[in-house]
Design a protein around this motif. Structure first.
Motif, mmCIF file in Angstrom:
data_model
loop_
_atom_site.group_PDB
_atom_site.id
_atom_site.type_symbol
_atom_site.label_atom_id
_atom_site.label_comp_id
_atom_site.label_asym_id
_atom_site.label_seq_id
_atom_site.Cartn_x
_atom_site.Cartn_y
_atom_site.Cartn_z
ATOM 1 N N GLN A 136 0.847 -1.189 0.000
ATOM 2 C CA GLN A 136 0.000 0.000 0.000
ATOM 3 C C GLN A 136 0.883 1.238 0.000
ATOM 4 O O GLN A 136 1.811 1.349 0.796
ATOM 5 C CB GLN A 136 -0.924 0.029 1.216
ATOM 6 C CG GLN A 136 -1.881 1.215 1.192
ATOM 7 C CD GLN A 136 -2.857 1.196 2.339
ATOM 8 O OE1 GLN A 136 -2.530 0.764 3.439
ATOM 9 N NE2 GLN A 136 -4.073 1.676 2.098
ATOM 10 N N PHE B 34 0.705 9.209 -1.613
ATOM 11 C CA PHE B 34 -0.308 9.902 -2.400
ATOM 12 C C PHE B 34 -1.689 9.435 -1.946
ATOM 13 O O PHE B 34 -2.008 8.244 -2.083
ATOM 14 C CB PHE B 34 -0.102 9.627 -3.893
ATOM 15 C CG PHE B 34 1.264 10.037 -4.369
ATOM 16 C CD1 PHE B 34 1.562 11.367 -4.623
ATOM 17 C CD2 PHE B 34 2.269 9.090 -4.547
ATOM 18 C CE1 PHE B 34 2.820 11.755 -5.050
ATOM 19 C CE2 PHE B 34 3.538 9.461 -4.973
ATOM 20 C CZ PHE B 34 3.814 10.802 -5.214
ATOM 21 N N PRO B 35 -2.514 10.335 -1.407
ATOM 22 C CA PRO B 35 -3.812 9.946 -0.851
ATOM 23 C C PRO B 35 -4.699 9.146 -1.816
ATOM 24 O O PRO B 35 -5.355 8.193 -1.387
ATOM 25 C CB PRO B 35 -4.471 11.280 -0.491
ATOM 26 C CG PRO B 35 -3.311 12.195 -0.243
ATOM 27 C CD PRO B 35 -2.242 11.759 -1.208
ATOM 28 N N ASP B 36 -4.706 9.493 -3.103
ATOM 29 C CA ASP B 36 -5.565 8.758 -4.035
ATOM 30 C C ASP B 36 -5.081 7.323 -4.227
ATOM 31 O O ASP B 36 -5.879 6.401 -4.390
ATOM 32 C CB ASP B 36 -5.704 9.487 -5.375
ATOM 33 C CG ASP B 36 -4.390 9.795 -6.054
ATOM 34 O OD1 ASP B 36 -3.327 9.807 -5.375
ATOM 35 O OD2 ASP B 36 -4.409 10.046 -7.272
ATOM 36 N N MET B 37 -3.761 7.115 -4.174
ATOM 37 C CA MET B 37 -3.235 5.746 -4.288
ATOM 38 C C MET B 37 -3.415 4.986 -2.978
ATOM 39 O O MET B 37 -3.733 3.796 -2.988
ATOM 40 C CB MET B 37 -1.766 5.775 -4.696
ATOM 41 C CG MET B 37 -1.558 6.215 -6.120
ATOM 42 S SD MET B 37 0.167 6.054 -6.563
ATOM 43 C CE MET B 37 0.340 7.448 -7.656
ATOM 44 N N GLU B 38 -3.221 5.653 -1.859
ATOM 45 C CA GLU B 38 -3.418 5.007 -0.563
ATOM 46 C C GLU B 38 -4.870 4.548 -0.422
ATOM 47 O O GLU B 38 -5.145 3.455 0.083
ATOM 48 C CB GLU B 38 -3.047 5.955 0.574
ATOM 49 C CG GLU B 38 -3.075 5.302 1.935
ATOM 50 C CD GLU B 38 -2.479 6.178 3.018
ATOM 51 O OE1 GLU B 38 -1.933 5.610 3.983
ATOM 52 O OE2 GLU B 38 -2.550 7.416 2.918
ATOM 53 N N ALA B 39 -5.806 5.348 -0.916
ATOM 54 C CA ALA B 39 -7.226 5.017 -0.830
ATOM 55 C C ALA B 39 -7.592 3.772 -1.638
ATOM 56 O O ALA B 39 -8.604 3.122 -1.359
ATOM 57 C CB ALA B 39 -8.061 6.203 -1.303
ATOM 58 N N GLU B 40 -6.766 3.417 -2.615
ATOM 59 C CA GLU B 40 -7.037 2.206 -3.394
ATOM 60 C C GLU B 40 -6.858 0.927 -2.573
ATOM 61 O O GLU B 40 -7.329 -0.135 -2.960
ATOM 62 C CB GLU B 40 -6.132 2.135 -4.626
ATOM 63 C CG GLU B 40 -6.474 3.144 -5.685
ATOM 64 C CD GLU B 40 -5.671 2.952 -6.954
ATOM 65 O OE1 GLU B 40 -6.114 3.472 -7.979
ATOM 66 O OE2 GLU B 40 -4.607 2.293 -6.935
ATOM 67 N N ARG C 128 -8.434 -4.074 -8.784
ATOM 68 C CA ARG C 128 -9.142 -2.808 -8.982
ATOM 69 C C ARG C 128 -8.885 -2.380 -10.417
ATOM 70 O O ARG C 128 -7.732 -2.304 -10.852
ATOM 71 C CB ARG C 128 -8.618 -1.763 -8.006
ATOM 72 C CG ARG C 128 -9.118 -0.358 -8.249
ATOM 73 C CD ARG C 128 -8.453 0.640 -7.316
ATOM 74 N NE ARG C 128 -8.946 0.519 -5.970
ATOM 75 C CZ ARG C 128 -10.013 1.167 -5.496
ATOM 76 N NH1 ARG C 128 -10.702 1.953 -6.293
ATOM 77 N NH2 ARG C 128 -10.391 1.024 -4.250
ATOM 78 N N SER D 83 -6.166 0.886 -11.805
ATOM 79 C CA SER D 83 -5.488 1.305 -10.571
ATOM 80 C C SER D 83 -4.449 2.385 -10.851
ATOM 81 O O SER D 83 -3.574 2.228 -11.707
ATOM 82 C CB SER D 83 -4.794 0.095 -9.930
ATOM 83 O OG SER D 83 -3.872 0.507 -8.947
ATOM 84 N N LYS D 84 -4.531 3.463 -10.097
ATOM 85 C CA LYS D 84 -3.547 4.547 -10.199
ATOM 86 C C LYS D 84 -2.184 4.062 -9.694
ATOM 87 O O LYS D 84 -1.151 4.453 -10.222
ATOM 88 C CB LYS D 84 -4.012 5.764 -9.415
ATOM 89 C CG LYS D 84 -5.220 6.426 -10.024
ATOM 90 C CD LYS D 84 -5.703 7.588 -9.190
ATOM 91 C CE LYS D 84 -6.965 8.164 -9.817
ATOM 92 N NZ LYS D 84 -7.517 9.256 -9.031
#
Length: 153
Positions: free
Chosen positions: A77, A81-87, A113, A116-117
């Motif tokens: 994880q 980066f918040p958007d990647m952590e949220a994945e 997913r 995925s970013k």
């Protein structure tokens, strides 16, 4: 089956044992992976962290499989980066296979997913990191661009 997947294969003129050591040893890793180190007990179920040079975790997860010097799988994880952590968690697998006087290294980074970013981001990072590892093992010198942590990150 993973909905997002990146697979990279390279051949490195070394032994499986030396390549395994290079992938696990914090001091060796620091030389080719932007000054980062890895922290783990390296056994199934143990935590794993990729630490930036300042000691904070860039990524973390758990060791899922550990079969030296053949295969290792981690959950992974991102924390930068918040958007990647949220994945959530992805999976990263190293597979080493001797081929003549070299070792075939396959790195698979995948996530359940779509689009995925994180997988897209690592698809840009892994080739440079692994080229630097190959250079370090074969010539004794890593690629200059991968020796230091990027400024501002």
């Amino acid at each position: 089956m993973a909905e997002s997947q990146f697979v990279y294969v390279t051949y490195i003129r070394t032994t499986p044992e030396k390549l395994w050591h290079a992938l696990m040893d914090p001091e060796f890793t620091r030389q080719f992976w932007a000054g980062t180190t890895q922290e783990s007990e390296w056994k199934p179920g143990s935590t794993w962290k990729l630490l930036k040079p300042n000691g904070t975790a860039a990524d973390s997860g758990k060791v899922v499989e550990f079969d030296p010097p053949k295969r290792m799988m981690l959950t992974w994880q991102n924390h930068m980066f918040p958007d990647m952590e949220a994945e959530g968690f992805s999976r990263m697998t190293y597979e080493l296979e001797p081929v003549g006087s070299s070792v075939k290294l396959t790195v698979t980074h995948e996530m359940d997913r779509k689009d995925s970013k994180l997988v897209k981001a690592v698809s840009n990072g892994w080739p440079h990191i692994l080229a630097s590892l190959k250079s370090l093992l074969e010539t004794g010198e890593s690629l200059a661009e991968t020796r230091d942590w990027p400024k501002g990150m």
